[in-house]
Write an enzyme that holds these catalytic residues in place. Structure first.
Site, PDB file in Angstrom:
ATOM      1  N   ALA A  99       0.874  -1.086  -0.051  1.00  0.00           N
ATOM      2  CA  ALA A  99       0.012   0.057  -0.026  1.00  0.00           C
ATOM      3  C   ALA A  99       0.861   1.276   0.234  1.00  0.00           C
ATOM      4  O   ALA A  99       1.150   1.898   0.866  1.00  0.00           O
ATOM      5  CB  ALA A  99      -0.941   0.192   1.083  1.00  0.00           C
ATOM      6  N   GLU A 100       1.529   1.524  -1.202  1.00  0.00           N
ATOM      7  CA  GLU A 100       2.538   2.587  -1.162  1.00  0.00           C
ATOM      8  C   GLU A 100       2.102   3.778  -0.852  1.00  0.00           C
ATOM      9  O   GLU A 100       2.786   4.754  -0.178  1.00  0.00           O
ATOM     10  CB  GLU A 100       2.993   2.481  -2.747  1.00  0.00           C
ATOM     11  CG  GLU A 100       4.171   1.337  -3.007  1.00  0.00           C
ATOM     12  CD  GLU A 100       3.411  -0.130  -3.182  1.00  0.00           C
ATOM     13  OE1 GLU A 100       3.988  -0.845  -3.392  1.00  0.00           O
ATOM     14  OE2 GLU A 100       1.954   0.264  -3.615  1.00  0.00           O
ATOM     15  N   GLN A 102       9.842  -1.086  -2.775  1.00  0.00           N
ATOM     16  CA  GLN A 102      10.625  -2.290  -3.285  1.00  0.00           C
ATOM     17  C   GLN A 102      11.002  -2.023  -4.891  1.00  0.00           C
ATOM     18  O   GLN A 102      12.091  -2.403  -5.306  1.00  0.00           O
ATOM     19  CB  GLN A 102       9.656  -3.604  -3.326  1.00  0.00           C
ATOM     20  CG  GLN A 102      10.176  -4.639  -3.164  1.00  0.00           C
ATOM     21  CD  GLN A 102       9.366  -5.899  -2.901  1.00  0.00           C
ATOM     22  OE1 GLN A 102       8.697  -6.465  -3.471  1.00  0.00           O
ATOM     23  NE2 GLN A 102       9.639  -6.443  -1.722  1.00  0.00           N
ATOM     24  N   PHE A 103      10.281  -1.369  -5.578  1.00  0.00           N
ATOM     25  CA  PHE A 103      10.356  -0.883  -6.778  1.00  0.00           C
ATOM     26  C   PHE A 103      10.197   0.442  -7.201  1.00  0.00           C
ATOM     27  O   PHE A 103       8.871   0.917  -6.835  1.00  0.00           O
ATOM     28  CB  PHE A 103      10.061  -1.909  -8.105  1.00  0.00           C
ATOM     29  CG  PHE A 103      10.676  -3.259  -8.178  1.00  0.00           C
ATOM     30  CD1 PHE A 103      11.834  -3.444  -8.905  1.00  0.00           C
ATOM     31  CD2 PHE A 103      10.228  -4.245  -7.383  1.00  0.00           C
ATOM     32  CE1 PHE A 103      12.306  -4.843  -8.964  1.00  0.00           C
ATOM     33  CE2 PHE A 103      10.886  -5.722  -7.638  1.00  0.00           C
ATOM     34  CZ  PHE A 103      11.928  -5.632  -8.100  1.00  0.00           C
ATOM     35  N   ASP A 108       9.054   1.743  -9.699  1.00  0.00           N
ATOM     36  CA  ASP A 108       7.770   2.015 -10.631  1.00  0.00           C
ATOM     37  C   ASP A 108       6.496   2.383  -9.877  1.00  0.00           C
ATOM     38  O   ASP A 108       5.828   3.032 -10.380  1.00  0.00           O
ATOM     39  CB  ASP A 108       7.720   0.677 -11.294  1.00  0.00           C
ATOM     40  CG  ASP A 108       9.139   0.372 -12.244  1.00  0.00           C
ATOM     41  OD1 ASP A 108       9.297   0.431 -13.151  1.00  0.00           O
ATOM     42  OD2 ASP A 108       9.794  -0.216 -11.296  1.00  0.00           O
ATOM     43  N   ILE A 159       6.241   4.152  -7.570  1.00  0.00           N
ATOM     44  CA  ILE A 159       6.208   5.517  -7.105  1.00  0.00           C
ATOM     45  C   ILE A 159       4.890   6.405  -7.488  1.00  0.00           C
ATOM     46  O   ILE A 159       4.514   7.357  -6.944  1.00  0.00           O
ATOM     47  CB  ILE A 159       7.587   6.383  -7.266  1.00  0.00           C
ATOM     48  CG1 ILE A 159       7.738   7.538  -6.363  1.00  0.00           C
ATOM     49  CG2 ILE A 159       7.729   6.706  -8.868  1.00  0.00           C
ATOM     50  CD1 ILE A 159       9.228   8.210  -6.446  1.00  0.00           C
ATOM     51  N   HIS A 216       9.140  -2.814 -13.588  1.00  0.00           N
ATOM     52  CA  HIS A 216      10.247  -3.091 -12.629  1.00  0.00           C
ATOM     53  C   HIS A 216      11.234  -2.315 -13.195  1.00  0.00           C
ATOM     54  O   HIS A 216      12.644  -2.988 -12.834  1.00  0.00           O
ATOM     55  CB  HIS A 216      10.218  -4.554 -12.318  1.00  0.00           C
ATOM     56  CG  HIS A 216       9.127  -5.160 -11.657  1.00  0.00           C
ATOM     57  ND1 HIS A 216       8.038  -5.608 -12.441  1.00  0.00           N
ATOM     58  CD2 HIS A 216       8.924  -5.598 -10.395  1.00  0.00           C
ATOM     59  CE1 HIS A 216       7.111  -6.086 -11.505  1.00  0.00           C
ATOM     60  NE2 HIS A 216       7.646  -6.271 -10.538  1.00  0.00           N
TER      61      HIS A 216
END
Length: 274
Positions: free
Chosen positions: A59-60, A82-83, A85, A87, A129
């Site tokens: 849940a970024e 974690q990656f 992308d 963001i 990714h």
């Protein structure tokens, strides 16, 4: 000095800053006992416990928003994606909230947070990714954007980012995490944000670059040297704020400029440099 990888230098920087300041903590996916997808929080959960190294759900937007809020109260969070992308999911918290808050409150409020994230291709990962979104965030007033290329810079720049009172996005190229180099053991060692580094001096042409492309550029410079072409390589290190003085001084000397980057050409870092 110790020889270590970029990922190990990132662990060292975070550990030293957590020992130095009790308000520094880490949150992200699998950053706890697992030690992070790329090993950048290895051993920190065991040393500092679950209250300062927190595993988050997928849940970024939620946990980056938590980082922004806690930074506003005086904490110094390090949020790891974690990656990079993903963001895009957290962009509202970064662009509409973190970047604006110092201005909105007339400078009375600071947001001392770091968002760390792996970027780039080279490891045969999926298109979701492998992106590099640094130029997007360099566009936004209130955000600082950093991309280290060596273990020493990874440590020094990250420590400066953690100590900075503004939101800093710290992009780490996943294809060079295992690259090793000498890193100062001094816990007070830092590299200032906004200062480029001339990693190779030359007189015929300047290459301005950053992150993994520093190493590609140095290989190109070595090939060109055999043909009698003397290449100067400038590692930006920080693309926001950008060290225009170092760039201009180099190009005044060489009269020629090449921009090397692993990102889209239009509206890019290279566009700004050119």
């Amino acid at each position: 000095m110790s020889k270590m990888s970029i990922s190990e230098a990132i662990v060292m920087a975070q550990r030293e800053e957590m020992l130095r300041d009790k308000n520094v903590y880490i949150m992200g996916l699998d950053v706890g006992p697992y030690g992070g997808a790329f090993g950048c929080t290895k051993g920190l959960w065991k040393e500092f416990g679950r209250e300062r190294v927190m595993d988050m759900p997928i849940a970024e937007a939620g946990y980056v928003g938590t980082a922004v809020g806690s930074a506003a109260t005086g904490m110094r969070p390090i949020a790891e994606l974690q990656f990079s992308d993903w963001i895009t999911i957290a962009s509202d918290q970064l662009v509409n909230q973190a970047a604006n808050m110092r201005y909105t409150f007339g400078g009375s409020l600071s947001i001392p947070m770091v968002l760390r994230a792996p970027v780039g291709g080279g490891i045969s990962a999926a298109s979701q990714h492998s992106h590099m979104f640094e130029s997007w965030f360099a566009f936004v007033p209130g955000l600082k954007v950093v991309l280290p290329a060596t273990p020493a810079d990874a440590k020094g720049l990250l420590k400066s980012a953690i100590r900075d009172n503004n939101p800093v996005i710290f992009f780490e190229h996943k294809d060079i995490y295992d690259m090793t180099g000498e890193v100062p053991d001094d816990p007070d060692y830092t590299v200032p944000l906004g200062k480029a580094n001339v990693v190779r001096e030359g007189k015929d042409v300047t290459i301005v670059t950053y992150s993994k492309m520093v190493h590609v550029s140095l290989k190109a410079a070595a090939i060109l040297a055999k043909e009698g072409i003397d290449v100067e390589v400038v590692d930006l290190r920080t693309i926001k704020p950008m060290d225009t003085e170092t760039i201009l001084n180099s190009v005044k000397k060489t009269n020629r400029l090449v921009c090397a980057q692993e990102v889209w050409l239009t509206c890019s870092v290279a566009s700004e440099v050119a």
